[in-house]
Design an enzyme around this catalytic site. Structure first.
Site, PDB file in Angstrom:
ATOM      1  N   CYS A  26       0.865  -1.168   0.000  1.00 39.71           N
ATOM      2  CA  CYS A  26       0.000   0.000   0.000  1.00 39.71           C
ATOM      3  C   CYS A  26       0.903   1.219   0.000  1.00 39.71           C
ATOM      4  O   CYS A  26       1.583   1.496   0.983  1.00 39.71           O
ATOM      5  CB  CYS A  26      -0.917   0.021   1.215  1.00 39.71           C
ATOM      6  SG  CYS A  26      -1.993   1.483   1.254  1.00 39.71           S
ATOM      7  N   GLU A  31      -3.394   0.866  -6.451  1.00 40.96           N
ATOM      8  CA  GLU A  31      -2.344  -0.076  -6.839  1.00 40.96           C
ATOM      9  C   GLU A  31      -2.086   0.091  -8.327  1.00 40.96           C
ATOM     10  O   GLU A  31      -2.996   0.475  -9.084  1.00 40.96           O
ATOM     11  CB  GLU A  31      -2.750  -1.527  -6.546  1.00 40.96           C
ATOM     12  CG  GLU A  31      -2.882  -1.879  -5.077  1.00 40.96           C
ATOM     13  CD  GLU A  31      -1.552  -1.915  -4.331  1.00 40.96           C
ATOM     14  OE1 GLU A  31      -0.499  -1.606  -4.947  1.00 40.96           O
ATOM     15  OE2 GLU A  31      -1.558  -2.250  -3.151  1.00 40.96           O
TER      16      GLU A  31
END
Length: 225
Positions: free
Chosen positions: A2, A105
């Site tokens: 993340c 992402e």
């Protein structure tokens, strides 16, 4: 992993899923946080428990203790964080929550990387497990925090093989409790994660790759990646 997320709603909109006012020592603020492109190396509103009350502190995203001579770490792997020499003290005594609307992402598609925004399908905010060096209220002298990541499964693997450990609201509140032991926190992490099928994702503009860019358009779905 993340490495970027959105934290755009008001504090109260996130906190409403976790606790009532009696459990919080957080000043009321009606203004939306308004950060659609939160990046490592910046201060992030971090939720933790002190003296049985929830507190919200701006804390540096990135962990670099005094002896660390490398760039700050931004993630800690769930599989090893509870037992590693570096992270075990943080796991036992520095658990926190980062609330957000979703995370980004990047997936390689051809010769380019395409960003995707991942969020709960039901529209609820997400509560990402974090660990850090306490006390978090130290401001600039704090050593920072990391977001805990786990292996991605099911459809999420198509985007990236790692994902933040997103807890249900109930599990997130338990994760924060100072009375919860490190072993109990491991159980919360194992049983309290939001399953992959509760998320959806869509391609977004590559403008999110520039940390200077902000704005709601960064999380909007684009028709042609």
């Amino acid at each position: 992993m993340c490495g970027r997320f959105a934290q755009a709603q008001t504090r109260e909109e996130y906190l409403a899923f976790l606790a009532d006012e009696a459990e919080c020592d957080i000043p009321y603020d009606p203004e939306p946080i308004g950060r659609y492109n939160v990046a490592p190396g910046t201060k992030v509103l971090l939720l933790s428990e002190r003296d049985d009350l929830l507190h919200l502190d701006p804390v540096f995203w990135g962990y670099a203790p005094g002896w660390w001579d490398k760039p700050p770490l931004i993630n800690a792997r769930l599989e090893t964080a509870a037992s590693s020499r570096m992270f075990k003290p943080l796991w036992n005594h520095g658990r926190a929550i980062v609330f957000a609307d979703g995370w980004f992402e990047w997936k390689k598609e051809g010769d380019k990387k395409q960003p995707y925004f991942i969020a709960r399908a039901d529209g609820q905010p997400i509560f990402m497990a974090a660990i850090g060096s306490t006390p978090f209220e130290r401001g600039d002298t704090a050593e920072g925090f990391l977001i805990v990541t786990a292996a991605a499964d099911k459809g999420l693997v198509d985007i990236h093989d790692r994902r933040p450990l997103v807890l249900t609201p109930k599990s997130a509140r338990e994760w924060l409790r100072e009375t919860v032991s490190g072993k109990e926190a491991e159980e919360i992490a194992r049983t309290g994660a939001v399953p992959a099928e509760d998320f959806h994702w869509h391609a977004v503009t590559r403008a999110v790759g520039n940390v200077k860019n902000q704005g709601a358009e960064l999380i909007n779905k684009i028709s042609e990646p």
